[in-house]
Design a protein around this motif. Sequence first.
Motif, PDB file in Angstrom:
ATOM      1  N   GLY A 293       0.794  -1.221   0.000  1.00  0.00           N
ATOM      2  CA  GLY A 293       0.000   0.000   0.000  1.00  0.00           C
ATOM      3  C   GLY A 293       0.831   1.277   0.000  1.00  0.00           C
ATOM      4  N   LEU A 294       2.096   1.194  -0.422  1.00  0.00           N
ATOM      5  CA  LEU A 294       2.961   2.370  -0.413  1.00  0.00           C
ATOM      6  C   LEU A 294       3.065   3.041  -1.784  1.00  0.00           C
ATOM      7  N   ALA A 295       2.796   2.319  -2.847  1.00  0.00           N
ATOM      8  CA  ALA A 295       2.873   2.868  -4.204  1.00  0.00           C
ATOM      9  C   ALA A 295       1.647   2.426  -4.987  1.00  0.00           C
ATOM     10  N   GLU A 296       1.393   3.153  -6.073  1.00  0.00           N
ATOM     11  CA  GLU A 296       0.267   2.801  -6.940  1.00  0.00           C
ATOM     12  C   GLU A 296       0.591   3.209  -8.366  1.00  0.00           C
ATOM     13  N   ASN A 297      -0.133   2.630  -9.307  1.00  0.00           N
ATOM     14  CA  ASN A 297       0.009   3.018 -10.701  1.00  0.00           C
ATOM     15  C   ASN A 297      -0.822   4.279 -10.904  1.00  0.00           C
ATOM     16  N   GLY A 298      -0.249   5.245 -11.633  1.00  0.00           N
ATOM     17  CA  GLY A 298      -0.933   6.523 -11.787  1.00  0.00           C
ATOM     18  C   GLY A 298      -1.166   6.938 -13.214  1.00  0.00           C
ATOM     19  N   GLY A 299      -1.490   6.022 -14.093  1.00  0.00           N
ATOM     20  CA  GLY A 299      -1.758   6.364 -15.481  1.00  0.00           C
ATOM     21  C   GLY A 299      -0.648   5.892 -16.397  1.00  0.00           C
ATOM     22  N   GLN A 300      -0.637   6.438 -17.622  1.00  0.00           N
ATOM     23  CA  GLN A 300       0.358   6.040 -18.611  1.00  0.00           C
ATOM     24  C   GLN A 300       0.880   7.255 -19.356  1.00  0.00           C
ATOM     25  N   THR A 301       2.100   7.118 -19.854  1.00  0.00           N
ATOM     26  CA  THR A 301       2.686   8.142 -20.710  1.00  0.00           C
ATOM     27  C   THR A 301       2.142   7.943 -22.119  1.00  0.00           C
ATOM     28  N   PRO A 302       2.336   8.921 -23.001  1.00  0.00           N
ATOM     29  CA  PRO A 302       1.898   8.730 -24.390  1.00  0.00           C
ATOM     30  C   PRO A 302       2.569   7.536 -25.070  1.00  0.00           C
ATOM     31  N   ARG A 303       3.767   7.143 -24.602  1.00  0.00           N
ATOM     32  CA  ARG A 303       4.475   5.989 -25.188  1.00  0.00           C
ATOM     33  C   ARG A 303       4.029   4.670 -24.572  1.00  0.00           C
ATOM     34  N   GLY A 304       3.127   4.711 -23.583  1.00  0.00           N
ATOM     35  CA  GLY A 304       2.595   3.487 -23.001  1.00  0.00           C
ATOM     36  C   GLY A 304       3.261   3.029 -21.723  1.00  0.00           C
ATOM     37  N   ASP A 305       4.254   3.766 -21.216  1.00  0.00           N
ATOM     38  CA  ASP A 305       4.896   3.396 -19.949  1.00  0.00           C
ATOM     39  C   ASP A 305       3.973   3.752 -18.792  1.00  0.00           C
ATOM     40  N   THR A 306       3.928   2.884 -17.797  1.00  0.00           N
ATOM     41  CA  THR A 306       3.077   3.123 -16.627  1.00  0.00           C
ATOM     42  C   THR A 306       3.734   4.130 -15.704  1.00  0.00           C
ATOM     43  N   LEU A 307       2.974   5.123 -15.282  1.00  0.00           N
ATOM     44  CA  LEU A 307       3.448   6.095 -14.303  1.00  0.00           C
ATOM     45  C   LEU A 307       3.223   5.534 -12.909  1.00  0.00           C
ATOM     46  N   ARG A 308       4.175   5.746 -12.019  1.00  0.00           N
ATOM     47  CA  ARG A 308       4.078   5.255 -10.641  1.00  0.00           C
ATOM     48  C   ARG A 308       4.122   6.440  -9.694  1.00  0.00           C
TER      49      ARG A 308
ATOM     50  N   THR B 244       1.857  16.464  -1.324  1.00  0.00           N
ATOM     51  CA  THR B 244       0.736  15.527  -1.365  1.00  0.00           C
ATOM     52  C   THR B 244       0.900  14.600  -2.562  1.00  0.00           C
ATOM     53  N   PRO B 245       0.389  13.388  -2.459  1.00  0.00           N
ATOM     54  CA  PRO B 245       0.468  12.474  -3.597  1.00  0.00           C
ATOM     55  C   PRO B 245      -0.396  12.997  -4.745  1.00  0.00           C
ATOM     56  N   PRO B 246      -0.056  12.641  -5.991  1.00  0.00           N
ATOM     57  CA  PRO B 246      -0.802  13.140  -7.146  1.00  0.00           C
ATOM     58  C   PRO B 246      -2.302  12.875  -7.071  1.00  0.00           C
ATOM     59  N   ALA B 247      -2.721  11.737  -6.551  1.00  0.00           N
ATOM     60  CA  ALA B 247      -4.156  11.435  -6.468  1.00  0.00           C
ATOM     61  C   ALA B 247      -4.867  12.428  -5.561  1.00  0.00           C
ATOM     62  N   ALA B 248      -4.199  12.889  -4.519  1.00  0.00           N
ATOM     63  CA  ALA B 248      -4.813  13.839  -3.593  1.00  0.00           C
ATOM     64  C   ALA B 248      -4.889  15.233  -4.187  1.00  0.00           C
ATOM     65  N   ARG B 249      -4.087  15.521  -5.218  1.00  0.00           N
ATOM     66  CA  ARG B 249      -4.090  16.836  -5.848  1.00  0.00           C
ATOM     67  C   ARG B 249      -5.087  16.926  -6.985  1.00  0.00           C
ATOM     68  N   ALA B 250      -5.759  15.849  -7.294  1.00  0.00           N
ATOM     69  CA  ALA B 250      -6.697  15.859  -8.414  1.00  0.00           C
ATOM     70  C   ALA B 250      -7.792  16.895  -8.167  1.00  0.00           C
ATOM     71  N   ALA B 251      -8.321  17.391  -9.256  1.00  0.00           N
ATOM     72  CA  ALA B 251      -9.369  18.413  -9.142  1.00  0.00           C
ATOM     73  C   ALA B 251     -10.584  17.838  -8.424  1.00  0.00           C
ATOM     74  N   PRO B 252     -11.201  18.623  -7.557  1.00  0.00           N
ATOM     75  CA  PRO B 252     -12.379  18.130  -6.854  1.00  0.00           C
ATOM     76  C   PRO B 252     -13.542  17.916  -7.817  1.00  0.00           C
TER      77      PRO B 252
END
Length: 128
Positions: free
Chosen positions: A77-92, A115-123
């Motif tokens: 529970g310390l890291a998560e996948n956060g989307g992908q780059t345009p080239r298809g690499d997974t962002l962590r 703050t982690p990126p997920a917490a900064r997402a727009a409300p």
Amino acid sequence: MAGKGKQKTNPAGSTNALRGDVLRVLGVLKVATVDQIQRIAAPHLSYRHTDKPTPSKRKQARTASHTGALSDLRKHGLAENGGQTPRGDTLRNLTPMGLKAASYELGRPVGEMGTPPAARAAPAPPTR
């Protein structure tokens, strides 16, 4: 026989030092690909595996240990996948608990970690 096979707590077999490297890199960058993490934490690996037949195979061999460390961090529970780059690499990225662990690794107060990126997402927009 003790010590044989994979550990139950870290099934990908990563070491404390390797997981610490990943926590430190993501604690500073907040979001990165496995390739970026490897190039920062262990740049000497960029010159190994040059005997692999394709760039893809070289990258896979070069980043395998960091991919395993991220898998173990995700399991805890310390890291998560956060989307992908345009080239298809997974962002962590790190979870809030991962940022706390990274603050320990970096020797910085948790309040300085951001703050982690997920917490900064727009409300979400208000509902009526």
